[in-house]
Enzyme design. Structure first.
Site, PDB file in Angstrom:
ATOM      1  N   GLU A  31     -23.017 -38.094  -9.445  1.00  0.00           N
ATOM      2  CA  GLU A  31     -22.465 -38.639  -8.240  1.00  0.00           C
ATOM      3  C   GLU A  31     -23.641 -38.556  -7.233  1.00  0.00           C
ATOM      4  OE1 GLU A  31     -21.199 -39.065  -4.221  1.00  0.00           O
ATOM      5  OE2 GLU A  31     -22.426 -37.268  -4.962  1.00  0.00           O
ATOM      6  N   HIS A  79     -17.986 -33.094  -7.789  1.00  0.00           N
ATOM      7  CA  HIS A  79     -19.234 -33.501  -8.731  1.00  0.00           C
ATOM      8  C   HIS A  79     -20.024 -32.202  -9.027  1.00  0.00           C
ATOM      9  CE1 HIS A  79     -22.082 -33.630  -5.462  1.00  0.00           C
ATOM     10  NE2 HIS A  79     -21.209 -34.323  -4.691  1.00  0.00           N
ATOM     11  N   ASP A 109     -23.630 -32.362  -9.967  1.00  0.00           N
ATOM     12  CA  ASP A 109     -24.887 -32.301  -9.614  1.00  0.00           C
ATOM     13  C   ASP A 109     -25.312 -32.000  -8.291  1.00  0.00           C
ATOM     14  OD1 ASP A 109     -23.699 -34.975  -9.075  1.00  0.00           O
ATOM     15  OD2 ASP A 109     -25.627 -35.890  -9.147  1.00  0.00           O
ATOM     16  N   GLU A 154     -14.529 -35.052  -2.033  1.00  0.00           N
ATOM     17  CA  GLU A 154     -15.338 -34.327  -0.899  1.00  0.00           C
ATOM     18  C   GLU A 154     -15.335 -34.978   0.425  1.00  0.00           C
ATOM     19  OE1 GLU A 154     -19.840 -34.598  -1.680  1.00  0.00           O
ATOM     20  OE2 GLU A 154     -19.310 -36.361  -3.067  1.00  0.00           O
TER      21      GLU A 154
HETATM   22 ZN    ZN Z   1     -21.414 -34.661  -2.532  1.00  0.00          ZN
END
Ligand code: ZN
Length: 409
Positions: free
Chosen positions: A143, A76, A78, A171
């Site tokens: 996310e 992600h 952000d 992640e």
């Molecule tokens: Zn994360």
């Protein structure tokens, strides 16, 4: 004399400097940066906006047999907000100190991984590697605010379905020891709101069937369960937070004035259900606790993110199999880690990531951020990653990615 910095590290630091910070991420600059990365890699690139202003950058390296299920490398773009006054350096300066520690929001969560995928692929391509399966890289927005306008929307699209994803990496988080942590499941968030109706009346009486007595029983049931889970975690050294179910009383509502017995009292709990219990079994427990508490005690779930509450009756719908010999993707992943000489710790992620949406549509997915000997600083002040650990991560992916992409099943 200052050493010349590896271009992968410079690239990582440039990515950190783009302020994709919630609640107003600069997705436009980020998309431009990623389009440049795709060009450098020689990958096809498209920008998909399921929701206007929330770009998903999708890169594709076509494999020799594009009909085979593909490998998805997800990250992600952000990052969570910062409180700059608590930071040693500007959190978007990507400052590197004399030890090689790079400070910045997103250095661990998870801009490191996005760049590591890219740098590993650039290296492999330069070395002339070809892959059997197609590899997609998805760079997702939002996310950190639940993925509702990001992955939750994306998996519903024809574009996503056409990717034919067979396996995904996403992640994890750092491990302070020599080992690396891999996540094969995550807990489900349940916000439970319980209403206890009762006989109203004057505060001087012993009225039957009061809301307060029912509320007491409900709270006792939830909090007794909390104590058991807390104890379990404390006593068993092999368990981590993700292996137990956490319960917190977070809301209490009701009452009119001191001398009036109310007709209703309500209580709210934040529950994170571990997949080995599962939402369905936990809901059965809530039902029995409400029944035991007295007449007409009801419950409801509030604001459950789509995809986080399963309708599935599978035993463990949110877990990716990490048993040797039972899931070829896992076998390939763990073999690649062995080849790299790294030791894995298998865990359940205690909070939510975009992985949950993938697992819901039956895509096996592992959460893995290759950072060992690093304190867990995601969402904390002074988040940093050492450049050597970062570069080692790139190296690890140069083994993991081809092993997965060339998997013959
Ligand atoms: Zn994360």
């Amino acid at each position: 004399m200052a050493q010349i910095e590896h271009p992968a590290v410079t690239n990582f630091r440039n990515y950190i400097r783009i302020k994709t910070v919630q609640p107003n991420p600069d997705y436009a600059s980020c998309t431009k940066f990623l389009e440049g990365q795709a060009k450098e890699l020689g990958a096809d690139c498209q920008v998909v906006e399921c929701v206007p202003g929330k770009p998903i950058v999708l890169m594709t390296v076509v494999g020799q047999d594009p009909d085979l299920p593909s490998l998805l490398l997800n990250s992600h773009t952000d990052v969570v907000p910062v409180f700059p006054e608590h930071w040693k350096y500007d959190p978007f300066s990507a400052h590197k100190d004399e030890k090689g520690d790079i400070y910045g929001r997103g250095t661990q969560d998870m801009k490191c991984v996005g760049i590591q995928y890219l740098e590993a692929l650039k290296y492999l391509k330069k070395e002339g590697h070809k892959f059997l399966r197609t590899i997609h890289l998805s760079f997702m927005p939002d996310e950190e605010i639940g993925g509702i306008d990001g992955m939750a929307e994306f998996i519903e699209t024809d574009i996503f379905k056409k990717l034919k994803v067979g396996f995904a990496l996403d992640e994890g988080y750092a491990n302070p020891t020599e080992k690396y942590t891999v996540f094969y499941g995550e807990r489900t968030v349940l916000w439970v709101y319980v209403k206890c109706p009762g006989q109203p009346g004057h505060g001087s009486q012993f009225l039957p069937n009061t809301a307060g007595e029912k509320l007491q029983r409900v709270i006792n049931s939830f909090l007794n369960f909390r104590s058991q889970q807390k104890q379990l975690l404390k006593e068993d050294k092999d368990l981590n937070l993700g292996d137990v179910t956490s319960v917190n009383l977070t809301m209490l509502q009701g009452g009119v004035q001191f001398n009036v017995v109310p007709s209703e009292l309500c209580v709210g709990f934040d529950v994170r259900v571990t997949p080995t219990i599962g939402e369905n079994k936990f809901e059965d427990m809530i039902k029995s606790w409400c029944k035991e508490a007295g007449d007409d005690v009801t419950y409801e779930f509030k604001h459950i993110a789509p995809g986080s509450h399963s309708e599935s009756k599978d035993e463990y719908p949110n877990l990716t199999c990490v048993e040797d010999g039972k899931n070829p993707w896992w076998d390939a992943f763990s073999q690649a880690c062995k080849d790299e000489g790294i030791k894995l710790v298998k865990q359940i992620f205690p909070a939510a990531t975009d992985c949950r949406f993938l697992r819901k549509v039956n895509i096996p997915a592992l959460g893995f951020s290759p950072m060992n000997k690093t304190p867990i600083l995601l969402h904390h002040h002074n988040e940093f990653l050492n450049e050597k650990i970062f570069m080692r991560g790139v190296e690890i992916y140069t083994t993991i990615i081809p092993t997965l992409a060339n998997l013959k099943i």
